[in-house]
Design a protein around this motif. Sequence first.
Motif: not given
Lengths: 357, 216
Positions: B161-186
Motif C-alpha cells: 500500500d503506497e510502498p515506495w513514495s519515499n524511494l528515489d527514482e533509481h531505486l524505484t525503477k529497480k524495485v519495479y523491475k524486480f517485482l515484475k520478475s517476482y510476479s512471474q510466479n506470484h
Amino acid sequence: MIFCFLIFLSYKNIESYLIEKKVWDMQVGEFEISNVNGWKKLSDQEIFSIKNLGIQPSLIYSMNLPSLIQIDVFWNKLESDMIFYGVSSNLLSWEKDKIPLWVSSSLLDIYNTQIAGEIYPWISKDLLQTLDIKIFFWKSQLFETKNVFELSWKINTFSSKLPLAWISIPLETMNQVSSWFSNKPNLIKIIWISDEKTFENIKTSFSWFNISSQQEKLKSVYSSLENFRKTLTWIIILVVWFMIFVIIYSILTQKQENEKLFFIYRLHGARAWQLASIILFESSIYIIFWSLLIFLANKIFDTNYIDQKFFDYSHIDHNIKALNYEQITQIILLHFVILTLISILVNYKSILKKFEN
Amino acid sequence: MYQLQVQVKNFSYWKYKILENINLQAQSWDFIWFFWKSGSWKSTLLKIIWSIILPDGEVKYQWENIFDYSSNQLSNYRNQITGFDFQENNLIENLNGEENLRLSETIGWKKIDNAWLKKLIEILEIEKILDKKIQNLSWWEVSRISLAKSLASKPKILISDEPWSNLDEHLTKKVYKFLKSYSQNHIVMVSSHDEKILPYLTKIYELQNHSLQVKI
C-alpha cells in the motif's frame, strides 16, 4: 515510596531501642531513683529531704546476678532469665510463715495475651499459684554459669502495684540470698514510691527532679512496641495497596503498548498461544519482581526481630506473635497472583479476542 | 500457480458505506495496480485480502474461503502466504533491521532462504542499516526495510500500500523491475499514485464510488 518506608521503619527501630535503653541502662550504685531521662543517683541529702516530708519510701534491691526462673506448665518447662527484686516488708502484705514470690499481674497478662495467644493454654492466677516454680541463682540461658543454687518456691501473691515484669522476693530474703554467695552480687538499691499520692508529693517538692514512676516507663516501652506493631501493620497495608495501584496502572499501560505490538505480531501470523505466552512471561516478571521485594522486606523484619526485642525487654524467650509475617507474606503473594490473573484476563479479553480473526 | 478471488458484497463502517460489489480475480503472473481518488478506501480492500477485515463476502485463496479458516489457518495464511508492506509502520521499533526482516521466521518457524534475503538486501541497498534499530532510521530507510521484510518469506501474495513514495527514482525503477520478475510466479498487488509503474503491470483497477472498475 519503598525507600521512605524503609527509612521510617529504621527510625522506628532506633526510637524503640532508645526507649528500652532508657529503662534498662541502670548503673550499679547505692541509691537510685528513676526519672524520665534515666536513672539518677540520690545523695544522702536528697534521701534525707524525702524522709523529711514524713514519707518512708520503700527500698527495692535489684539483684545484679544471673538468675533464672523455671515453671512447669502443662509438661512444658518454661525458662527465662529474670531479674529479682528484694521488696521491703512494708510494701506488700504477706504471710510470715511462707517465703513469698510476688509477681506482677501485668506479667501474667502479657504471658496470656502475647505469648500463649491462641497456641498455648492461658494460665490463671489460681493455676499459677499451684505450679511448682524453681529459681536458679547463678544460672542463665544466655551464658555458661557454675555453682548453681536452686530453690523451689511457690508464688504467693499477685500484685497490680508491682512494676511490669518484676518478680519480687522479700528484702530480708534477698539479703539472705546475697549472703549465700562468696562473691557477693551487686545490688542496685532503688527507692520506689508505690503510692500515687506520695509520688505526687515528692514530685511537687522536688520539681527539679521530674520524677516518673518506673511502672509508667515500662508501660511506655510496651506501648511503644504495641504502637510499632500497629504502625508496621498499617505501613505494610499502605505499601501493598500502593503496589496494587502501581500494578493496575502498569497493566493498563502494558495493555496499550501490547495492543500495538501484538497487532504487528498477529499480522505476521503469530498464533493466539504465542501472544498468550508473552502475556504470561510479562506477568511472571511482575511476580518475580514483587516477590523479591516482599522477600527482602520480610528478610529485614523477620519474626525474630520482635521476638528478640521482647526477649531483650522481658528476658522471656518466646514468640511474641505480635505480627504474623508469614501470613502477611502469603496474603501479599496471593494479591499478586490474583493481579497477575487479572492482567492475563485483561490482556486476553482486549488483545487476543480483538485479533482473534 | 496461485489463485485469488475476492468478492465483497458490502462493507460498512458504522452507518457509512465503504465497499460494495467488489469483484477481483488474480493469479500467479499478475502484477496488479490499484489507483483511486481520495476517499476510496483502497486500504480497506487490501486489508480484506490480508484477512484483517472480514466483510460480507469471501476471499478465496486456492479456491478456499479464508473467512472460513480457523485461527491457526489464518495465522498460516498471514505468515506463509501473504507478505504486506503498508504505509502504517508495521515494523517493531526496538528491533534492528535484520531482526525485522526475519520476523515471519521467528514467529512462524518458516525458514527464510538466506540467499534470497541477501538478494533483497542488495536490491534495496540496505546492508548498512540492517544492524540499526528501526527507531533510529529515517522514514526513507524504514520504507526499504519494510519492503524487504514483506518479500523476505517469499510470499505467494504480496500486498503493498503506497510502498515506495519515499524511494528515489533509481531505486524505484529497480524495485519495479524486480517485482515484475517476482510476479512471474506470484501475485503482486500494489496501490500507488506513481504512474511510472504502468509498463510493468498486467492489471489495473480503479477504486471508484465504493466499487472496483477494471481498466485493463
